[in-house]
Enzyme design. Structure first.
Site, PDB file in Angstrom:
ATOM      1  N   ALA A 161       0.856  -1.188   0.000  1.00  0.00           N
ATOM      2  CA  ALA A 161       0.000   0.000   0.000  1.00  0.00           C
ATOM      3  C   ALA A 161       0.892   1.239   0.000  1.00  0.00           C
ATOM      4  O   ALA A 161       2.043   1.166   0.438  1.00  0.00           O
ATOM      5  CB  ALA A 161      -0.878  -0.019   1.252  1.00  0.00           C
ATOM      6  N   GLY A 205       0.572  -5.104   1.017  1.00  0.00           N
ATOM      7  CA  GLY A 205      -0.494  -5.081   0.024  1.00  0.00           C
ATOM      8  C   GLY A 205      -0.051  -5.655  -1.316  1.00  0.00           C
ATOM      9  O   GLY A 205      -0.878  -6.163  -2.073  1.00  0.00           O
ATOM     10  N   GLU A 228      -0.572  -9.170  -0.987  1.00  0.00           N
ATOM     11  CA  GLU A 228      -2.026  -9.409  -0.920  1.00  0.00           C
ATOM     12  C   GLU A 228      -2.652  -9.375  -2.314  1.00  0.00           C
ATOM     13  O   GLU A 228      -3.582 -10.134  -2.611  1.00  0.00           O
ATOM     14  CB  GLU A 228      -2.675  -8.385   0.014  1.00  0.00           C
ATOM     15  CG  GLU A 228      -2.286  -8.659   1.474  1.00  0.00           C
ATOM     16  CD  GLU A 228      -2.719  -7.550   2.421  1.00  0.00           C
ATOM     17  OE1 GLU A 228      -2.234  -6.413   2.243  1.00  0.00           O
ATOM     18  OE2 GLU A 228      -3.539  -7.818   3.303  1.00  0.00           O
ATOM     19  N   GLU A 245       3.595  -5.476   7.486  1.00  0.00           N
ATOM     20  CA  GLU A 245       2.750  -4.416   8.050  1.00  0.00           C
ATOM     21  C   GLU A 245       3.004  -4.206   9.535  1.00  0.00           C
ATOM     22  O   GLU A 245       2.936  -3.091  10.043  1.00  0.00           O
ATOM     23  CB  GLU A 245       1.267  -4.740   7.820  1.00  0.00           C
ATOM     24  CG  GLU A 245       0.781  -4.543   6.399  1.00  0.00           C
ATOM     25  CD  GLU A 245       0.973  -5.757   5.508  1.00  0.00           C
ATOM     26  OE1 GLU A 245       1.744  -6.669   5.889  1.00  0.00           O
ATOM     27  OE2 GLU A 245       0.348  -5.813   4.435  1.00  0.00           O
TER      28      GLU A 245
HETATM   29  C1  3H9 Z   1       0.406  -2.234   3.505  1.00  0.00           C
HETATM   30  O1  3H9 Z   1       0.671  -2.722   2.441  1.00  0.00           O
HETATM   31  C2  3H9 Z   1      -0.969  -2.255   4.116  1.00  0.00           C
HETATM   32  C3  3H9 Z   1      -1.898  -3.257   3.456  1.00  0.00           C
HETATM   33  O2  3H9 Z   1      -1.740  -4.511   4.039  1.00  0.00           O
HETATM   34  C4  3H9 Z   1      -3.327  -2.885   3.631  1.00  0.00           C
HETATM   35  C5  3H9 Z   1      -3.783  -1.623   3.003  1.00  0.00           C
HETATM   36  C6  3H9 Z   1      -5.282  -1.410   3.083  1.00  0.00           C
HETATM   37  N1  3H9 Z   1       4.668   3.407   0.024  1.00  0.00           N
HETATM   38  O3  3H9 Z   1      13.303   1.568   0.839  1.00  0.00           O
HETATM   39  P1  3H9 Z   1      13.761   2.300  -0.375  1.00  0.00           P
HETATM   40  C7  3H9 Z   1       9.489   4.780  -0.943  1.00  0.00           C
HETATM   41  S1  3H9 Z   1       1.582  -1.403   4.377  1.00  0.00           S
HETATM   42  C8  3H9 Z   1       5.158   4.608  -0.304  1.00  0.00           C
HETATM   43  O4  3H9 Z   1      14.846   3.279  -0.216  1.00  0.00           O
HETATM   44  P2  3H9 Z   1      14.771  -0.115  -1.551  1.00  0.00           P
HETATM   45  C9  3H9 Z   1      10.551   5.113   0.085  1.00  0.00           C
HETATM   46  O5  3H9 Z   1      10.061   6.000   1.049  1.00  0.00           O
HETATM   47  C10 3H9 Z   1       2.969  -1.374   3.321  1.00  0.00           C
HETATM   48  N2  3H9 Z   1       6.481   4.824  -0.496  1.00  0.00           N
HETATM   49  O6  3H9 Z   1      14.102   1.324  -1.590  1.00  0.00           O
HETATM   50  C11 3H9 Z   1      11.606   5.733  -0.800  1.00  0.00           C
HETATM   51  O7  3H9 Z   1      11.170   7.044  -1.124  1.00  0.00           O
HETATM   52  P3  3H9 Z   1      12.223   8.191  -1.411  1.00  0.00           P
HETATM   53  C12 3H9 Z   1       3.673  -2.670   3.328  1.00  0.00           C
HETATM   54  C13 3H9 Z   1       7.291   3.780  -0.382  1.00  0.00           C
HETATM   55  O8  3H9 Z   1      14.945  -0.487  -2.944  1.00  0.00           O
HETATM   56  C14 3H9 Z   1      11.525   4.906  -2.067  1.00  0.00           C
HETATM   57  O9  3H9 Z   1      10.218   4.324  -2.051  1.00  0.00           O
HETATM   58  N3  3H9 Z   1       4.901  -2.539   2.567  1.00  0.00           N
HETATM   59  C15 3H9 Z   1       6.837   2.512  -0.050  1.00  0.00           C
HETATM   60  O10 3H9 Z   1      15.906  -0.119  -0.597  1.00  0.00           O
HETATM   61  C16 3H9 Z   1      12.556   3.814  -2.148  1.00  0.00           C
HETATM   62  O11 3H9 Z   1      12.484   3.030  -0.966  1.00  0.00           O
HETATM   63  C17 3H9 Z   1       6.072  -2.284   3.171  1.00  0.00           C
HETATM   64  O12 3H9 Z   1       6.149  -2.141   4.366  1.00  0.00           O
HETATM   65  C18 3H9 Z   1       5.461   2.344   0.150  1.00  0.00           C
HETATM   66  N4  3H9 Z   1       4.930   1.148   0.456  1.00  0.00           N
HETATM   67  O13 3H9 Z   1      13.665  -1.060  -0.886  1.00  0.00           O
HETATM   68  C19 3H9 Z   1       7.276  -2.186   2.276  1.00  0.00           C
HETATM   69  N5  3H9 Z   1       7.902   1.664   0.017  1.00  0.00           N
HETATM   70  O14 3H9 Z   1      13.004   7.746  -2.605  1.00  0.00           O
HETATM   71  C20 3H9 Z   1       8.043  -0.940   2.561  1.00  0.00           C
HETATM   72  C21 3H9 Z   1       8.978   2.396  -0.288  1.00  0.00           C
HETATM   73  O15 3H9 Z   1      11.404   9.378  -1.593  1.00  0.00           O
HETATM   74  N6  3H9 Z   1       9.130  -0.729   1.628  1.00  0.00           N
HETATM   75  N7  3H9 Z   1       8.625   3.672  -0.516  1.00  0.00           N
HETATM   76  O16 3H9 Z   1      13.050   8.228  -0.159  1.00  0.00           O
HETATM   77  C22 3H9 Z   1      10.272  -1.423   1.670  1.00  0.00           C
HETATM   78  O17 3H9 Z   1      10.462  -2.300   2.481  1.00  0.00           O
HETATM   79  C23 3H9 Z   1      11.329  -1.043   0.685  1.00  0.00           C
HETATM   80  O18 3H9 Z   1      11.053   0.245   0.243  1.00  0.00           O
HETATM   81  C24 3H9 Z   1      11.461  -1.965  -0.551  1.00  0.00           C
HETATM   82  C25 3H9 Z   1      12.468  -1.326  -1.541  1.00  0.00           C
HETATM   83  C26 3H9 Z   1      11.973  -3.330  -0.081  1.00  0.00           C
HETATM   84  C27 3H9 Z   1      10.120  -2.114  -1.249  1.00  0.00           C
END
Ligand code: 3H9
Length: 735
Positions: free
Chosen positions: A93, A132, A135, A155
């Site tokens: 998400a 998400g 999901e 999450e």
């Molecule tokens: C969810 O899904 C809830 C659902 O179950 C239900 C909903 C109803 N959203 O980490 P990085 C940005 S909760 C927005 O440096 P990497 C991050 O801030 C979500 N932005 O890259 C950064 O921005 P900036 C569950 C996001 O390659 C840029 O992307 N998901 C999101 O080292 C690059 O990020 C998670 O918890 C996001 N979801 O790693 C996953 N994710 O360039 C969270 C990242 O402006 N994310 N950004 O600084 C991660 O774990 C890592 O970002 C990922 C990539 C492994 C994906």
């Protein structure tokens, strides 16, 4: 036909017969941004493209539903393949939408719409399929993962639960025990483990060069069409059919969660949701999940954890990282093989870089090598490393007693005794032997790095890299930026932090930089609270109840009281004679009670116990000290203690921002969450202060100042923000 040949053949077919919706006029006006659709014969390839991580923002959600509806309505489409553009499938998400008014369609509805599709939907996963994102894949009917896939339901790390059907579909697909483990740990798993758990149907390992998630998904979809496979809905999967086993798994998870995740809100909600998966229909389970998700979304813990998530990414973007290209780092020299030097060496070796360690003589060098070796031996003993892996790592280690061995390294980190003259002597040698352009770093925790830099001919190459002990484990790296350092050296330090998987924070030069400077102030507040009447045991408990893993006196016992004692003696001459000085720690140190290593400190550690017990003799010493200082002890509630402790921390945090030692309040937050045990779910001290209200913090400080006006001087920044009705977040410049 082998899978590889099959993929090749498919690729050839595709390149001949591929038609896009645009070309066929089927999807001209509606080709939405964020999601593109392209026909490959009778398969619709749906590509989600929302850089950087394909987060499922509202535009993506809308376009995804539209794509599924188009596929459903088109008789020429027999199957659908979902892929992500770029390096990931879907990052989850869009975290930036949390806390804002919800926009339809909600992600659970998107997953349901995918699942309801009348044609088989294949999710082809490379890179992250998280939260998400996973999901959505579970909403699809079939899943294939590439070798790069990283799947998970993280999450919980954001104070949430999987809220798009994840708590209902995952246990139905892989059973309650495995689903709970994934959701409660938030860990990422690779393709092979996902296949073993049954989270994906197959792993596409043997792709030909240049083939990707689209090719793997199309190949799978083609097979499904040929086999006449129907949609297979995860909501109908039967892994919960054994009620007793499932209930036992839920009960075990509940018991363990209650014990382990002290103070956290969302983990038990995850368990409740999985109980719902067992007890309720899928639809009612989804409704329960939604209700619990909203409770988590509204909790201050979610706000704190999301703040921490963005803050640590923002902290890594110092101005110099935008202004300059990092120098290349292919090898690292480390001066000193003590606890710190060896820990840094392990961190560097683990990042795949060669290390040249320098010690003053052969004996010390052998000890340095042994200190490094013992970390890996420990891992082998715990079954977390194989001997050949250790040998491969240690082959990158070399040592010397001559500085000349550093002549070709790209970066040197000095980790010798904290003494200006000693450090300057080391830097003189580095100046002599290192090649031009080598980065020269000091691991000092409080010395004036400008002074170190000024003592050599190349101050532009000198920087501070302040690691925290144990350096191979602790995540924080303070990158301390002296006045004359070149921007590309700062950029190099941030690049190195990334390689070492450290959380980097930019700090300016001052006594203690960000972390230790603020620590000195709230540490002094804790001492004063003790002398004024609270026992160290009550203070530790109050701080633990706030969410710290340990209280300040437990930390002192662990670190060794001799270290603080030596620092106090060194600073005695320059201490403000008007400032309150609590002598209790000196009384303990004079007795040789340095903490765990001596069997007693503030606590008693009989038979080398790791957890101490309160010591009545310490309490008697404290009483005697109160009498000597003419203090009649008063009682403190736990809340009084936390108010003072945090007010001191926040006030000095504000000073550190005001004096530009920290770029923004978020840098202080990241420092304390990653280096000092501040509870992550509270976001960091500055975020916490915003949640309490800065007027309230200021009012506390002004009240405490009545007793000790010298110590409790409100920070000019705090005064200014309160006067403007602003908060620390307004200074953070996060997106
Ligand atoms: C969810 O899904 C809830 C659902 O179950 C239900 C909903 C109803 N959203 O980490 P990085 C940005 S909760 C927005 O440096 P990497 C991050 O801030 C979500 N932005 O890259 C950064 O921005 P900036 C569950 C996001 O390659 C840029 O992307 N998901 C999101 O080292 C690059 O990020 C998670 O918890 C996001 N979801 O790693 C996953 N994710 O360039 C969270 C990242 O402006 N994310 N950004 O600084 C991660 O774990 C890592 O970002 C990922 C990539 C492994 C994906």
């Amino acid at each position: 036909m082998s899978y590889r040949c099959f993929c090749r053949k498919l690729q050839n077919n595709v390149s001949h017969s591929e038609t896009s919706y645009k070309e066929t006029g089927l999807n001209t006006s509606a080709a939405p941004a964020f999601v593109s659709t392209r026909r490959h014969d009778d398969i619709l390839l749906v590509t989600i493209d929302n850089p950087p991580v394909n987060a499922l923002g509202v535009d993506v959600r809308r376009a995804l539903v539209e794509a599924i509806e188009t596929a459903d309505a088109d008789p020429k489409v027999l199957a659908v393949v979902l892929v992500g553009a770029g390096r990931n499938f879907l990052g989850g998400a869009d975290i930036r939408e949390f806390g804002k008014p919800p926009l339809a369609p909600a992600l659970p509805d998107v997953c349901n719409r995918i699942e309801a599709c009348s044609k088989p939907v294949v999710a082809s996963i490379h890179g992250a399929a998280l939260g998400g994102g996973l999901e959505v894949a579970l909403g699809a009917h079939y899943r294939v993962a590439l070798g790069t896939a990283k799947l998970g339901l993280p999450e919980v790390l954001l104070g949430l639960l999987p809220g798009a059907g994840g708590t209902q579909r995952t246990p139905r697909l892989i059973g309650a025990a495995a689903a709970l483990e994934l959701m409660l740990s938030g860990r990422h798993i690779g393709a092979a483990e996902a296949a073993k758990l049954g989270l994906v149907d197959r792993v596409a390992e043997r792709l030909a060069d240049g083939e990707d998630a689209a090719a793997a998904g199309l190949a799978y979809a083609r097979e499904l069409i040929q086999a006449g496979a129907a949609p297979r809905r995860t909501s109908q999967a039967a892994a919960l059919s054994d009620r007793d086993t499932t209930q036992a798994a839920i009960d075990a998870a509940r018991a363990e969660t209650s014990k382990k995740t002290r103070g956290l809100f969302s983990p038990l909600k995850i368990v409740d949701a999985v109980q719902g998966a067992l007890d309720l229909s899928f639809e009612d389970g989804l409704a329960l999940e939604r209700k619990l998700f909203i409770e988590c979304l509204d909790s201050p813990q979610r706000a704190g954890l999301v703040h921490a998530f963005f803050a640590e990414r923002e902290a890594a973007k110092a101005p110099e990282t935008r202004a300059a290209q990092p120098r290349s780092i292919g090898s690292v020299g480390i001066i000193g093989g003590g606890t710190m030097g060896a820990g840094i060496a392990v961190a560097v070796l683990d990042a795949g870089l060669p290390v040249v360690m320098i010690e003053r003589d052969e004996e010390a060098l052998a000890r340095g090598r042994a200190n490094v070796d013992k970390v890996y031996t420990g891992l082998i003993a715990k079954g977390r490393m194989k001997l050949d892996a250790k040998d491969a790592i240690m082959a990158r280690w070399s040592g010397s007693t001559a500085y000349d061995a550093l002549s070709q390294v790209d970066l040197v980190i000095e980790a010798v005794f904290e003494d200006m003259a000693v450090k300057q002597a080391v830097f003189k040698e580095l100046d002599r032997v290192c090649k031009p352009g080598a980065v020269l770093a000091t691991n000092t925790s409080y010395l004036d790095i400008d002074q170190i830099a000024a003592s050599i001919s190349r101050p532009q190459d000198v920087i501070g890299l302040h690691f925290f002990s144990p350096a191979n484990i602790m995540k924080l790296l303070e990158i301390v930026v002296p006045a004359k350092v070149a921007a590309d050296v700062v950029a190099t330090a941030f690049e190195l932090a990334k390689k070492l998987k450290k959380t980097a924070v930019r700090a300016g030069v001052c006594d203690g930089f960000i972390g230790n400077r603020v620590l000195a102030v709230y540490g002094a507040a804790a001492q004063a609270i003790m002398e004024d009447g609270a026992s160290p045991y009550q203070i530790d408990k109050a701080v633990r109840d706030f969410g710290y893993p340990m209280g300040p006196f437990q930390v002192s016992d662990l670190a060794g009281g001799d270290i603080g004692w030596a620092t106090r003696k060194r600073r005695a001459a320059t201490r403000d004679p008007q400032a309150r000085y609590v002598q209790i720690p000196d009384r303990l140190a004079e007795r040789g009670w340095f903490g765990q290593k001596t069997g007693r400190g503030y606590y008693l550690y009989p038979e080398a116990a790791r957890v101490g017990t309160p010591d009545p003799e310490v309490e008697a010493i404290i009483d005697a000290e109160r009498q000597r200082a003419g203090i009649s002890p008063k009682s403190f509630t736990d809340e009084d203690i936390v108010r003072r402790y945090l007010a001191a921390m926040v006030n000095e945090g504000a000073n550190v921002v005001h004096q530009k030692i920290a770029l923004r309040p978020l840098d202080v937050d990241v420092t304390f969450v990653h280096g000092y045990g501040f509870p992550r779910y509270r976001g960091g001290p500055m975020h916490y202060a915003d949640t309490v209200g800065l007027e309230k913090i200021l009012a506390d400080i002004q009240e405490f100042a009545k007793e000790d006006p010298l110590f409790w001087q409100p920070s000019p920044l705090l005064l200014e923000l309160v006067a403007r009705g602003a908060n620390f977040a307004s200074l953070n410049h996060t997106k």
